[in-house]
Every structure is written in structure tokens, then in C-alpha cells.
Design an enzyme around this catalytic site. Structure first.
Site, PDB file in Angstrom:
ATOM      1  N   GLU A  69       0.174  -9.201   8.031  1.00 17.89           N
ATOM      2  CA  GLU A  69       0.324  -7.778   8.323  1.00 17.89           C
ATOM      3  C   GLU A  69       1.434  -7.138   7.497  1.00 17.89           C
ATOM      4  O   GLU A  69       1.527  -5.920   7.419  1.00 17.89           O
ATOM      5  CB  GLU A  69       0.616  -7.567   9.809  1.00 17.89           C
ATOM      6  N   PRO A  98       0.811  -1.230   0.000  1.00 19.80           N
ATOM      7  CA  PRO A  98       0.000   0.000   0.000  1.00 19.80           C
ATOM      8  C   PRO A  98       0.839   1.273   0.000  1.00 19.80           C
ATOM      9  O   PRO A  98       0.338   2.331  -0.397  1.00 19.80           O
ATOM     10  CB  PRO A  98      -0.815  -0.112   1.290  1.00 19.80           C
ATOM     11  N   ASP A 118      -5.992   3.272 -25.819  1.00 16.46           N
ATOM     12  CA  ASP A 118      -6.331   3.008 -24.424  1.00 16.46           C
ATOM     13  C   ASP A 118      -6.339   4.289 -23.601  1.00 16.46           C
ATOM     14  O   ASP A 118      -5.604   5.246 -23.891  1.00 16.46           O
ATOM     15  CB  ASP A 118      -5.301   2.051 -23.794  1.00 16.46           C
ATOM     16  N   ARG A 120      -0.561  -7.729 -22.357  1.00 17.90           N
ATOM     17  CA  ARG A 120      -1.364  -7.247 -23.482  1.00 17.90           C
ATOM     18  C   ARG A 120      -0.603  -6.277 -24.370  1.00 17.90           C
ATOM     19  O   ARG A 120      -1.044  -5.972 -25.490  1.00 17.90           O
ATOM     20  CB  ARG A 120      -2.672  -6.610 -22.993  1.00 17.90           C
TER      21      ARG A 120
END
Length: 249
Positions: free
Chosen positions: A116, A89, A169, A154
């Protein structure tokens, strides 16, 4: 290009390798994906890979040593200086520019954390970069790893049916960085809703202008900062600017 993924749940990756257009990148050998379970490098009959955190608190922390042993085994097999990436994160948010950079590289070693977190000493000693998918927390790094792998796959030649399809895109800075336009297919009328007349006109210039205007309008409404970035990069024409002025803020 080769990606080595360190994960406690390698079985999560099997369906990904066998479905969708991304599978072509793996079937063709353009991307070599190897999965490594740190439990295979843990000691004891229980193959323990986690323990309680020093200082107390909830949850468990992944041990540094099994991860380090796993990494040494990967290094020995790769015999290169591949970057070690941890999904976390606190990492830099993954974007199209970063995906293009990975897609043109030699691959990496991807660490999927659990619990954690991972003992910070392993991170300090071995991790070169940390990547996040956004401001939320996942139960592990596997989903983030799959997202990166799919985005990279891709972009490999021959993976998409149309080589130029990814050029339009959303977020592609090589074009203008704007969001993509809406898309429609048959039938011409569905549930009382019709396909925009411009797309049925057969007039290619009119179709392209409609798509361009839709991209501008959508981006201005949802991500105005991308319009400003395109403006600063010189990617907007005078006609673009007139249209933006017409639709207002």
C-alpha cells in the site's frame, strides 16, 4: 554516474542490463547500477519488511527501519549527497526535461515501493523527490525505475548508434518539443499501402519539409498544447504557421 536501486525484487533488473541498446551504458561503465534489497537489512528470521497499517484498512505498509538501514549502507558506500527518489502516484510526472537533467547528473538513490505504500515517516525524513509515470497505479516502483534508467541510458554518449538520433525524439525542448513524425522502411509497398512519395523523392529539402509538416499535424491533432508551447518558445517558423493554418484546428 551511479544509480542505487532499493527494491524487494532485484531480479527484475537483470534482463534489462543485458538486452537492448541501453545495456551499452552499463557495459561501458557510464552508468553504475547497484541493487539493494531492504530484506537484507530487516530483523528476525523472517526478514520482515512490512506490517499492517495503523488505523486499519487493506494491504500492508513497508516498514521505515529496514529502508533507513539500507539507505545508511548506500550512503556509506557512495560517500556523496545523492538525491533520494521515490516512485509514487503522487509524484511529479516524468518528462523529457527531467530525463535530460538526470542524464547530465551524478545519479541518485531510487526507492521502489511495494504494497500500500511506505511509512510516511521514512518519506518525510529521507526522500528528496517523488516521480510518477502518469495517472495510474503500478504494483511497485520497479517499472517506473526501469523507465527512468532506460530514458537516461539512451542519452549517454555512444549508446545510440547515431549520436543525433535522440534530437528528433518527441517532446525534446532543445528542438521544438513537438511529437516525432511517422517512419517507414522497405518494402515500398506493403499490404497495399505505399510509402509517401516525398520520402522516395531523393529531394532532401522536400523530405525535411514533409517530416516537419507531419510533426506539426500530428502534434496539433494529439497534443495541441505542445504546439502552443513551441509557439510561445519561438520554435515555429512562418512556414510552420502557414501550414498549421491550412490544416485547421
Amino acid at each position: 554516474m551511479r544509480f542505487d536501486v532499493v527494491t524487494l525484487f532485484p531480479e527484475l533488473f537483470a534482463p534489462f542490463l543485458e538486452a537492448g541498446v541501453a545495456r551499452r551504458a552499463y557495459a561501458s561503465g557510464q552508468i553504475d547500477l547497484k541493487l539493494w534489497n531492504p530484506r537484507d537489512f530487516a530483523e528476525g528470521s523472517y526478514r520482515r519488511v512490512d506490517d499492517r497499517p495503523f488505523g486499519g484498512g487493506p494491504g500492508m505498509v513497508m516498514l521505515a527501519e529496514p529502508l533507513a538501514r539500507c539507505l545508511r549502507a548506500i550512503r556509506a558506500e557512495r560517500a556523496d549527497a545523492a538525491s533520494v527518489v521515490l516512485f509514487s502516484p503522487i509524484g511529479a510526472v516524468l518528462n523529457h526535461t527531467a530525463v535530460e537533467r538526470w542524464a547530465a547528473g551524478e545519479g541518485a538513490i531510487l526507492i521502489c515501493g511495494r504494497y500500500e505504500g511506505i511509512d510516511q515517516r521514512f518519506i518525510d525524513a529521507h526522500v528528496d523527490a517523488q516521480i510518477s509515470l502518469g495517472d495510474f497505479v503500478l504494483s511497485g516502483g520497479e517499472i517506473a525505475a526501469l523507465a527512468l534508467l532506460d530514458a537516461v541510458a539512451r542519452l549517454q554518449p555512444g549508446v545510440l548508434n547515431d549520436e543525433g538520433s535522440h534530437q528528433a525524439d518527441s517532446f525534446n525542448p532543445a528542438v521544438d518539443g513537438l511529437l516525432d513524425c511517422p517512419h517507414y522502411t522497405r518494402p515500398e509497398e506493403w499490404d497495399g499501402l505505399r510509402v509517401p512519395a516525398e520520402l522516395l523523392s531523393g529531394h532532401h529539402a522536400q523530405i525535411e519539409r514533409w517530416r516537419r509538416d507531419q510533426r506539426l499535424a500530428l502534434t496539433a491533432r494529439l497534443r495541441p498544447e505542445l504546439v502552443e508551447a513551441a509557439r510561445q518558445a519561438g520554435a515555429l517558423t512562418l512556414q510552420d504557421e502557414r501550414y498549421l493554418k491550412e490544416i485547421g484546428p
